[in-house]
Enzyme design. Structure first.
Site, PDB file in Angstrom:
ATOM      1  CB  THR A  13      -1.221   0.199   1.214  1.00  0.00           C
ATOM      2  OG1 THR A  13      -1.704  -0.807   0.964  1.00  0.00           O
ATOM      3  CG2 THR A  13      -1.422   1.265   1.327  1.00  0.00           C
ATOM      4  CB  SER A  59      -1.568 -10.814  -1.172  1.00  0.00           C
ATOM      5  OG  SER A  59      -2.373  -9.608  -0.453  1.00  0.00           O
ATOM      6  CB  CYS A 278      -4.057 -17.859  22.276  1.00  0.00           C
ATOM      7  SG  CYS A 278      -5.628 -18.323  23.374  1.00  0.00           S
TER       8      CYS A 278
HETATM    9  N1  ASP Z   1      -2.450  -5.661   0.868  1.00  0.00           N
HETATM   10  C1  ASP Z   1      -1.391  -4.528   0.598  1.00  0.00           C
HETATM   11  C2  ASP Z   1      -0.292  -5.162   1.025  1.00  0.00           C
HETATM   12  O1  ASP Z   1      -0.110  -6.142   1.844  1.00  0.00           O
HETATM   13  C3  ASP Z   1      -1.939  -4.213   2.412  1.00  0.00           C
HETATM   14  C4  ASP Z   1      -0.552  -3.342   2.817  1.00  0.00           C
HETATM   15  O2  ASP Z   1      -0.200  -2.696   2.527  1.00  0.00           O
HETATM   16  O3  ASP Z   1      -0.600  -2.910   4.083  1.00  0.00           O
HETATM   17  O4  ASP Z   1       0.837  -5.868   0.098  1.00  0.00           O
END
Ligand code: ASP
Length: 341
Positions: A13, A59, A278
């Site tokens: 992001t 991801s 947990c």
């Molecule tokens: N989907 C993004 C990623 O993990 C979320 C982020 O960058 O925080 O690349």
């Protein structure tokens, strides 16, 4: 000589922009960090920037990418005082854990950071996170040694040990938690380093391990889990190690079929690692009747390790080619400060 920092950009992001056609966030190329963050010129460091060719949403992270990342750090290890890795937050805890095992005898800071809002947005948390990470990667003590010579994650106002962290919030700027280990530093008006919890700098030579074995899995227990689900997971072809995400202090159903299935898999050579669902606390096999059987059949205790770290540790130990017995015994020993026993 000026302190030198290498910023490695993997995607996420922090460097995303909106795709005009689809409206979704896609990675773009920073090219020059100073263009986006001119304030960095006020820091008296040499800051170099390297952008991976295939920028990814985390991801899409893979062990192959970890190998490239570890390779870049190795290649530049002697040239820089510290490293900052810009990475998506979704799998950051997995990557930071993996790098902690891959970089044996690490004596320089490797700080992972990212953001919840892209840098281009007015309220982005990315700017503060990058600046604080660079400051931490560059920080030295009175003897001139790095303040944080280990793999860490900086998010919002906390510096956490990488292999103790978990992403627990998809919305808050404070997205990570380290339920079983104190913060390495707290970022406020000053950066307060909690030196008693930070790894000591080693004088040994860096060894970079790059043989991560992906033949591992995770089975999360839930009330109502079926025989077929357990049976088929345990028989995944090629699988060598399995994390069993148990309840509370490492508890699982006492049902006969369940224990028999696990036992058959262990007898067949599978390594089963007991990690609690947990976010804090530890596995204590034998504390309750519901974990006594696991102990008896040879399930290995993960103590207070996180699932992310357990997965990276299994991939690393199996990749190194240790025997089943050796893997089982290393799994119970802290190798990079990832567990407390
Ligand atoms: N989907 C993004 C990623 O993990 C979320 C982020 O960058 O925080 O690349």
């Amino acid at each position: 000589m000026k302190t030198s920092i290498l910023v490695l950009y993997t995607g996420g992001t922090i460097g995303m922009m909106r795709d005009a056609k689809t409206g979704s966030l896609v990675p773009f190329n920073f090219d020059n960090l100073y263009d986006h963050l001119p304030v960095l010129r006020n820091l008296d460091y040499n800051i170099d920037f390297y952008s991976f060719e295939n920028l990814i949403d985390s991801s899409n992270m893979t062990p192959e990418f970890w190998i490239s990342l570890a390779g870049k750090i190795k290649e530049n290890y002697d040239k820089y005082d510290g490293f900052v890795v810009l990475h998506g937050s979704d799998t950051m805890a997995y990557s930071a854990s993996a790098l902690s095992f891959m970089l044996e005898n690490l004596a320089k800071p490797v700080v992972f950071t990212g953001s919840q809002l892209p840098m281009g947005m007015v309220r982005s948390d990315g700017r503060e996170n990058i600046i604080a990470s660079i400051e931490i990667a560059a920080a030295k003590n009175q003897e001139g040694c790095p303040m944080v010579p280990e793999v860490s994650i900086l998010f919002e106002n906390q510096l956490l040990r990488g292999n103790r962290s978990t992403k627990h919030n998809a919305e808050h700027f404070n997205a990570f938690v380290s339920g079983n280990y104190p913060n390495l530093a707290d970022v406020g008006v000053r950066i307060k380093y909690n030196t008693e919890y930070i790894a000591q700098k080693t004088t040994k030579k860096l060894i970079v391990h790059t043989k991560m074995n992906s033949n591992v899995g995770i089975l999360k227990l839930f009330p109502g889990i079926t025989f077929n689900m357990v049976h088929n997971t345990l028989r995944t072809p090629e699988m060598k190690g399995l994390i069993l995400e148990t309840y509370g202090s490492g508890n699982a159903p006492t049902t006969e079929w369940f224990i028999n299935e696990l036992k058959a898999a262990i007898d067949n050579g599978l390594i089963i690692y007991n990690v609690t669902q947990c976010k804090s606390g530890s596995v204590e096999m034998g504390r309750y009747e519901t974990s006594l059987n696991l102990n008896k059949i040879g399930v290995v205790s993960g103590h207070d390790i996180t699932t992310e770290s357990a997965l990276a540790k299994l991939m690393y130990l199996i990749g190194e080619g240790y025997s089943r017995e050796e893997v089982c015994s290393w799994l119970q020993v802290p190798l990079r400060g990832e567990m407390t026993i």
